[in-house]
Design a protein around this motif. Structure first.
Motif, PDB file in Angstrom:
ATOM      1  N   HIS A 168       4.566 -10.122   6.306  1.00  0.00           N
ATOM      2  CA  HIS A 168       5.077  -9.411   5.129  1.00  0.00           C
ATOM      3  C   HIS A 168       3.889  -8.918   4.316  1.00  0.00           C
ATOM      4  O   HIS A 168       2.991  -9.685   3.978  1.00  0.00           O
ATOM      5  N   PHE A 169       3.857  -7.606   4.008  1.00  0.00           N
ATOM      6  CA  PHE A 169       2.774  -7.013   3.236  1.00  0.00           C
ATOM      7  C   PHE A 169       3.354  -6.365   1.986  1.00  0.00           C
ATOM      8  O   PHE A 169       4.206  -5.479   2.079  1.00  0.00           O
ATOM      9  N   GLU A 170       2.895  -6.806   0.824  1.00  0.00           N
ATOM     10  CA  GLU A 170       3.435  -6.322  -0.440  1.00  0.00           C
ATOM     11  C   GLU A 170       2.820  -4.979  -0.831  1.00  0.00           C
ATOM     12  O   GLU A 170       1.640  -4.723  -0.585  1.00  0.00           O
ATOM     13  N   TYR A 171       3.651  -4.150  -1.437  1.00  0.00           N
ATOM     14  CA  TYR A 171       3.194  -2.873  -1.988  1.00  0.00           C
ATOM     15  C   TYR A 171       2.633  -3.143  -3.370  1.00  0.00           C
ATOM     16  O   TYR A 171       3.364  -3.436  -4.315  1.00  0.00           O
ATOM     17  N   GLU A 172       1.319  -3.076  -3.500  1.00  0.00           N
ATOM     18  CA  GLU A 172       0.658  -3.401  -4.752  1.00  0.00           C
ATOM     19  C   GLU A 172      -0.750  -2.817  -4.732  1.00  0.00           C
ATOM     20  O   GLU A 172      -1.245  -2.374  -3.688  1.00  0.00           O
ATOM     21  N   GLU A 173      -1.373  -2.793  -5.880  1.00  0.00           N
ATOM     22  CA  GLU A 173      -2.753  -2.321  -5.961  1.00  0.00           C
ATOM     23  C   GLU A 173      -3.646  -3.229  -5.122  1.00  0.00           C
ATOM     24  O   GLU A 173      -3.534  -4.447  -5.159  1.00  0.00           O
ATOM     25  N   GLY A 174      -4.521  -2.614  -4.342  1.00  0.00           N
ATOM     26  CA  GLY A 174      -5.379  -3.358  -3.438  1.00  0.00           C
ATOM     27  C   GLY A 174      -4.860  -3.428  -2.019  1.00  0.00           C
ATOM     28  O   GLY A 174      -5.587  -3.836  -1.107  1.00  0.00           O
ATOM     29  N   ALA A 175      -3.597  -3.036  -1.817  1.00  0.00           N
ATOM     30  CA  ALA A 175      -3.006  -3.091  -0.483  1.00  0.00           C
ATOM     31  C   ALA A 175      -3.571  -1.980   0.403  1.00  0.00           C
ATOM     32  O   ALA A 175      -3.885  -0.883  -0.071  1.00  0.00           O
ATOM     33  N   LEU A 176      -3.697  -2.266   1.692  1.00  0.00           N
ATOM     34  CA  LEU A 176      -4.130  -1.272   2.665  1.00  0.00           C
ATOM     35  C   LEU A 176      -2.925  -0.423   3.044  1.00  0.00           C
ATOM     36  O   LEU A 176      -1.868  -0.953   3.396  1.00  0.00           O
ATOM     37  N   VAL A 177      -3.068   0.901   2.966  1.00  0.00           N
ATOM     38  CA  VAL A 177      -1.943   1.788   3.249  1.00  0.00           C
ATOM     39  C   VAL A 177      -2.390   2.945   4.132  1.00  0.00           C
ATOM     40  O   VAL A 177      -3.582   3.243   4.252  1.00  0.00           O
TER      41      VAL A 177
END
Length: 246
Positions: A168-177
């Motif tokens: 599970h990967f959260e959508y937030e600042e610092g996330a790799l996209v």
């Protein structure tokens, strides 16, 4: 209902040449909606593994092709972003991934990576029994405990065999996209800032890459794992699209 689709009218994401012929195959019912590319188009026009729809049907009838771990029998089955296309007899697996032009391309991956697929959470609803149902970007559903802590715009990794969530990967600042649409499609970086727009406008995100930065709307980005992308990519533009021969 016609089984054909005019090439000039296909979505921009389809990896087909538009002026080599008038028609191509029309996508059947299934995941990804109108953006889904018929499986036979990838087999014939991109990979060159078959020369006609008839040959594609023969391969599918012998369970030679897996999509997200399952054998498929419909050559018009829509294939789209983040799907896993595997050929067990050839020991080859590919992930469908947008290139820098926004067209869907095939990225070769190893067997371990092919055992699961990424999905962006598009919606979540409570179903009878108190479970939470997550609807992914391709329209498929996954059920989780009500207090699991998943939010829309997050990403999850689903095991192709058990259909269970394994990451599970959260959508937030610092996330790799990665950007999957728009002029920055195919680029990868970290979210520097999420700018919330008041009213009905789309939120925007600023993404920093190794070389520079870009800004796009948040609907165009998907959170990914740092080991998500492969190194070898099949160039869809280098393959000449053929006719829909029966």
């Amino acid at each position: 209902m016609t089984r054909h689709q005019k090439r000039l009218a296909v979505p921009n994401s389809w990896p087909v040449e538009r002026k080599t012929a008038t028609f191509t195959v029309k996508a059947g019912a299934g995941p990804h909606g109108e953006a889904g590319v018929p499986l036979v188009v990838l087999l014939r026009d991109v990979l060159g593994y078959v020369n006609s729809t008839k040959e594609a049907r023969y391969a599918l009838n012998h369970d030679s092709i897996l999509v997200n771990g399952d054998a498929v029998s419909d050559e018009q089955r829509p294939i789209g972003m983040f799907d896993i296309l595997a050929f067990p007899e050839r020991e080859e697996s590919f992930r469908i991934f947008p290139d820098e032009g926004g067209r869907l391309a095939l990225t070769e991956i190893d067997a371990d990576a092919a055992g699961s697929r990424l999905g962006k959470i598009a919606n979540k609803t409570v179903v009878p029994g108190g479970e939470m149902q997550l609807t992914l970007h391709d329209g498929t559903n996954v059920r989780v405990a009500d207090d699991a802590g998943y939010d829309t715009k997050d990403s999850i990794v689903v095991d192709n065999e058990s259909k269970e969530i394994v990451a599970h990967f959260e959508y937030e600042e610092g996330a790799l996209v990665t950007a999957v649409a728009g002029q920055h499609a195919g680029r990868i970086g970290e979210i520097e800032e999420i700018d919330v727009t008041l009213g009905s406008g789309s939120n925007t995100v600023e993404v920093t890459t190794d070389d520079d930065a870009f800004e796009t709307v948040e609907e165009y980005v998907v959170v990914i794992d740092e080991n998500f992308t492969g190194s070898d990519e099949t160039d869809a533009d280098a393959v000449e699209a053929g006719d829909d021969d029966e």
